[in-house]
Design a protein around this motif. Structure first.
Motif, mmCIF file in Angstrom:
data_model
loop_
_atom_site.group_PDB
_atom_site.id
_atom_site.type_symbol
_atom_site.label_atom_id
_atom_site.label_comp_id
_atom_site.label_asym_id
_atom_site.label_seq_id
_atom_site.Cartn_x
_atom_site.Cartn_y
_atom_site.Cartn_z
ATOM 1 N N HIS A 44 0.835 -1.202 0.000
ATOM 2 C CA HIS A 44 0.000 0.000 0.000
ATOM 3 C C HIS A 44 0.875 1.259 0.000
ATOM 4 C CE1 HIS A 44 -4.189 1.489 1.534
ATOM 5 N NE2 HIS A 44 -3.774 2.144 0.477
ATOM 6 N N SER A 45 1.946 1.233 0.773
ATOM 7 C CA SER A 45 2.879 2.366 0.819
ATOM 8 C C SER A 45 3.490 2.606 -0.555
ATOM 9 C CB SER A 45 3.986 2.102 1.838
ATOM 10 O OG SER A 45 3.461 1.934 3.141
ATOM 11 N N GLY A 46 3.818 1.507 -1.240
ATOM 12 C CA GLY A 46 4.375 1.635 -2.586
ATOM 13 C C GLY A 46 3.394 2.279 -3.548
ATOM 14 N N VAL A 47 2.109 1.902 -3.451
ATOM 15 C CA VAL A 47 1.082 2.480 -4.323
ATOM 16 C C VAL A 47 0.924 3.973 -4.049
ATOM 17 C CG1 VAL A 47 -1.398 2.514 -4.813
ATOM 18 C CG2 VAL A 47 -0.180 0.326 -4.659
ATOM 19 N N ILE A 48 0.856 4.345 -2.781
ATOM 20 C CA ILE A 48 0.704 5.758 -2.425
ATOM 21 C C ILE A 48 1.933 6.556 -2.853
ATOM 22 C CG2 ILE A 48 0.614 7.351 -0.453
ATOM 23 C CD1 ILE A 48 -1.317 5.402 0.876
ATOM 24 N N GLY A 49 3.122 5.969 -2.663
ATOM 25 C CA GLY A 49 4.348 6.630 -3.108
ATOM 26 C C GLY A 49 4.365 6.823 -4.614
ATOM 27 N N TYR A 50 3.913 5.814 -5.356
ATOM 28 C CA TYR A 50 3.845 5.913 -6.819
ATOM 29 C C TYR A 50 2.889 7.027 -7.239
ATOM 30 C CZ TYR A 50 2.561 4.749 -11.624
ATOM 31 O OH TYR A 50 2.297 4.816 -12.968
ATOM 32 N N GLN A 51 1.727 7.106 -6.569
ATOM 33 C CA GLN A 51 0.758 8.151 -6.900
ATOM 34 C C GLN A 51 1.325 9.538 -6.611
ATOM 35 O OE1 GLN A 51 -2.527 6.745 -4.483
ATOM 36 N NE2 GLN A 51 -3.551 5.832 -6.255
ATOM 37 N N TYR A 52 2.083 9.638 -5.523
ATOM 38 C CA TYR A 52 2.673 10.927 -5.179
ATOM 39 C C TYR A 52 3.682 11.352 -6.243
ATOM 40 C CZ TYR A 52 4.984 14.610 -2.509
ATOM 41 O OH TYR A 52 5.499 15.816 -2.116
ATOM 42 N N VAL A 53 4.510 10.425 -6.668
ATOM 43 C CA VAL A 53 5.511 10.735 -7.698
ATOM 44 C C VAL A 53 4.827 11.036 -9.031
ATOM 45 C CG1 VAL A 53 7.416 9.783 -9.048
ATOM 46 C CG2 VAL A 53 7.319 9.381 -6.580
ATOM 47 N N GLN A 54 3.787 10.284 -9.349
ATOM 48 C CA GLN A 54 3.090 10.445 -10.618
ATOM 49 C C GLN A 54 2.461 11.823 -10.769
ATOM 50 O OE1 GLN A 54 -0.280 7.822 -11.149
ATOM 51 N NE2 GLN A 54 -0.236 8.015 -13.377
ATOM 52 N N PHE A 55 1.804 12.284 -9.697
ATOM 53 C CA PHE A 55 1.098 13.565 -9.776
ATOM 54 C C PHE A 55 1.841 14.707 -9.090
ATOM 55 C CE2 PHE A 55 -2.233 10.253 -9.938
ATOM 56 C CZ PHE A 55 -2.748 10.528 -11.190
ATOM 57 N N GLY A 56 2.869 14.379 -8.319
ATOM 58 C CA GLY A 56 3.632 15.412 -7.633
ATOM 59 C C GLY A 56 2.895 16.028 -6.467
ATOM 60 N N GLN A 57 1.822 15.360 -6.020
ATOM 61 C CA GLN A 57 1.014 15.870 -4.912
ATOM 62 C C GLN A 57 0.543 14.706 -4.058
ATOM 63 O OE1 GLN A 57 -2.065 18.000 -7.005
ATOM 64 N NE2 GLN A 57 -0.841 19.858 -7.214
ATOM 65 N N ILE A 58 0.253 14.977 -2.792
ATOM 66 C CA ILE A 58 -0.226 13.936 -1.895
ATOM 67 C C ILE A 58 -1.558 13.397 -2.423
ATOM 68 C CG2 ILE A 58 -1.414 15.571 -0.367
ATOM 69 C CD1 ILE A 58 -0.436 13.768 1.982
ATOM 70 N N PRO A 59 -1.709 12.078 -2.532
ATOM 71 C CA PRO A 59 -2.898 11.494 -3.183
ATOM 72 C C PRO A 59 -4.153 11.494 -2.317
ATOM 73 C CG PRO A 59 -1.441 9.752 -2.433
ATOM 74 C CD PRO A 59 -0.724 11.057 -2.154
ATOM 75 N N VAL A 60 -4.773 12.656 -2.185
ATOM 76 C CA VAL A 60 -6.057 12.780 -1.470
ATOM 77 C C VAL A 60 -6.982 13.702 -2.276
ATOM 78 C CG1 VAL A 60 -5.172 12.325 0.849
ATOM 79 C CG2 VAL A 60 -5.064 14.649 -0.062
ATOM 80 N N GLN A 61 -6.951 13.552 -3.593
ATOM 81 C CA GLN A 61 -7.670 14.492 -4.455
ATOM 82 C C GLN A 61 -9.064 14.018 -4.849
ATOM 83 O OE1 GLN A 61 -5.334 16.628 -7.459
ATOM 84 N NE2 GLN A 61 -3.579 15.397 -6.847
ATOM 85 N N ASN A 62 -9.423 12.807 -4.526
ATOM 86 C CA ASN A 62 -10.797 12.345 -4.728
ATOM 87 C C ASN A 62 -11.130 11.346 -3.620
ATOM 88 O OD1 ASN A 62 -9.689 9.815 -5.557
ATOM 89 N ND2 ASN A 62 -9.528 10.568 -7.662
ATOM 90 N N LEU A 63 -12.378 10.902 -3.582
ATOM 91 C CA LEU A 63 -12.810 10.040 -2.487
ATOM 92 C C LEU A 63 -12.067 8.712 -2.492
ATOM 93 C CD1 LEU A 63 -14.632 9.579 -0.082
ATOM 94 C CD2 LEU A 63 -16.465 8.877 -1.650
ATOM 95 N N HIS A 64 -11.799 8.178 -3.676
ATOM 96 C CA HIS A 64 -11.044 6.926 -3.771
ATOM 97 C C HIS A 64 -9.674 7.064 -3.113
ATOM 98 C CE1 HIS A 64 -9.003 3.423 -5.480
ATOM 99 N NE2 HIS A 64 -8.049 4.257 -5.856
ATOM 100 N N GLN A 65 -8.938 8.096 -3.474
ATOM 101 C CA GLN A 65 -7.608 8.301 -2.920
ATOM 102 C C GLN A 65 -7.662 8.582 -1.424
ATOM 103 O OE1 GLN A 65 -5.671 11.426 -5.143
ATOM 104 N NE2 GLN A 65 -5.024 10.035 -6.777
ATOM 105 N N THR A 66 -8.636 9.357 -1.008
ATOM 106 C CA THR A 66 -8.724 9.739 0.403
ATOM 107 C C THR A 66 -9.024 8.529 1.284
ATOM 108 O OG1 THR A 66 -9.502 11.947 -0.237
ATOM 109 C CG2 THR A 66 -9.857 11.280 2.043
ATOM 110 N N LEU A 67 -9.944 7.687 0.844
ATOM 111 C CA LEU A 67 -10.252 6.477 1.607
ATOM 112 C C LEU A 67 -9.046 5.542 1.643
ATOM 113 C CD1 LEU A 67 -13.904 5.685 0.428
ATOM 114 C CD2 LEU A 67 -13.182 6.503 2.690
ATOM 115 N N SER A 68 -8.376 5.418 0.522
ATOM 116 C CA SER A 68 -7.179 4.574 0.466
ATOM 117 C C SER A 68 -6.113 5.092 1.432
ATOM 118 C CB SER A 68 -6.623 4.545 -0.965
ATOM 119 O OG SER A 68 -5.409 3.823 -1.027
#
Length: 273
Positions: A45-69
Motif C-alpha cells: 500500500h505504501s508503494g502504491v501511495i508513493g507511486y501516486q505521489y511521484v506520478q502527480f507530484g502531490q499527496i494522493p487525497v484528491q478524490n474520495l477513492h484516494q482519500t479512503l485509500s
C-alpha cells in the motif's frame, strides 16, 4: 494499479481472517501471522501511495477513492507501529477488518480523473494531511478500544462471562490504553489543525473562513478536549471515557465523510468530492 489494489485488499482480508480466528480460537501462533500479512499489505500500500505521489507530484487525497485509500493506509500503519508498544494483539480483530472495509469502499468508488491542483502544491498541505490522518487513525483505535471496554464490562456483569472475559484484556488495561490513544490522536489532531490554519492563511488569505470542514474539525477537537479535561479534572474513567471515545470517533467519521457529501466548502474545491 488495479491489480495492486486488489492484492492489498486480499492481504488485508487475510490478516482480518487470521485476527478474527485468533479472537475466536486463541491460537498463539495466529497473531504473528496476521501481523506479518498486515505488514505485507501495508508495505505494498505504501508503494502504491508513493507511486501516486511521484506520478502527480502531490499527496494522493484528491478524490474520495484516494482519500479512503490514504485513510486505510494510515490506520494500518499506526496499528502496526503501536502493536508491540501496547501488546494489544486483540485490537487487530478490529483494525484489520476496518482497514479492509475502507479499502473495499475505495475500490468500489469510481475514480474521478485527477488533475494536479496548484492549491495542493505546498509543503504545508503534505504536513497537514499526514498529521491529521495519523491523529485520526489513533483516535479510530481509541474508539475500537472503547468498544472492547464495553464488551468486557458487559461480560463481567453477566452470569456467563467466559467468552469475552477470557479473550479481552482487563478493564484497567483497556482504559489506560484507550487513554494513550486519545492523548496521541488529540496531539496530532491539534498540530494538524494548526498547520491547516497556517495553510488556509497562505491559500485563502485568512486563518478561518467558517468552512464546514473547519467547523466540524473544531467540534470534533472540542469533544476530545472535553474528554481529556473531564478525565484530568473530574476523574472520568472506564465506561464514561469509553463511550466518549466512541462518540468522538462518530464525530470524526462525520467530519471526514459527512461534511463533504452534505455541505459545500473550500475542501470540496480542491479534493473534488
Amino acid at each position: 494499479m488495479t491489480a495492486a489494489l486488489i492484492l492489498i485488499i486480499l492481504l488485508y482480508m487475510l490478516s482480518s481472517a487470521a485476527y478474527i480466528l485468533y479472537f475466536a480460537a486463541q491460537n498463539k501462533f495466529l497473531p504473528p501471522v496476521a501481523y506479518g500479512i498486515l505488514m505485507a499489505g501495508f508495505l505494498l500500500h505504501s508503494g502504491v501511495i508513493g507511486y501516486q505521489y511521484v506520478q502527480f507530484g502531490q499527496i494522493p487525497v484528491q478524490n474520495l477513492h484516494q482519500t479512503l485509500s490514504f485513510a486505510a493506509w494510515a490506520l494500518a500503519g499506526v496499528y502496526l507501529l503501536i502493536r508491540y508498544r501496547f501488546h494489544l494483539k486483540i485490537l487487530g480483530a478490529y483494525t484489520a477488518p476496518l482497514a479492509t472495509l475502507i479499502m473495499v469502499a475505495a475500490f468500489c468508488i469510481p475514480q474521478t480523473p485527477v488533475v494536479p491542483s496548484k492549491v495542493l502544491n505546498s509543503v504545508w498541505i503534505v504536513v497537514h494531511v499526514g498529521i491529521i490522518f495519523i491523529g485520526e487513525a489513533a483516535l479510530a483505535l481509541a474508539g475500537g478500544t472503547g468498544v472492547l471496554y464495553l464488551l468486557q464490562e458487559r461480560a463481567i456483569k453477566t452470569k456467563n462471562p467466559r467468552f469475552f472475559f477470557k479473550r479481552l484484556p482487563s478493564l484497567a488495561f483497556l482504559d489506560s490504553t484507550g487513554y494513550a490513544f486519545i492523548i496521541t490522536g488529540f496531539t496530532f489532531l491539534t498540530i494538524g489543525l494548526i498547520t491547516g490554519f497556517i495553510y488556509a492563511e497562505k491559500v485563502w488569505g485568512k486563518l478561518w473562513s467558517w468552512d464546514p470542514k473547519e467547523i466540524w474539525s473544531v467540534i470534533t477537537w472540542l469533544i476530545y478536549a472535553a474528554l481529556l479535561h473531564e478525565r484530568l479534572v473530574a476523574g472520568w474513567r472506564g465506561r464514561r471515557a469509553a463511550i466518549m471515545a466512541i462518540i468522538g470517533f462518530a464525530a470524526l467519521i462525520f467530519t471526514f465523510l459527512g461534511v463533504n457529501f452534505l455541505l459545500e466548502g473550500h475542501h470540496n474545491e480542491f479534493t473534488r468530492w
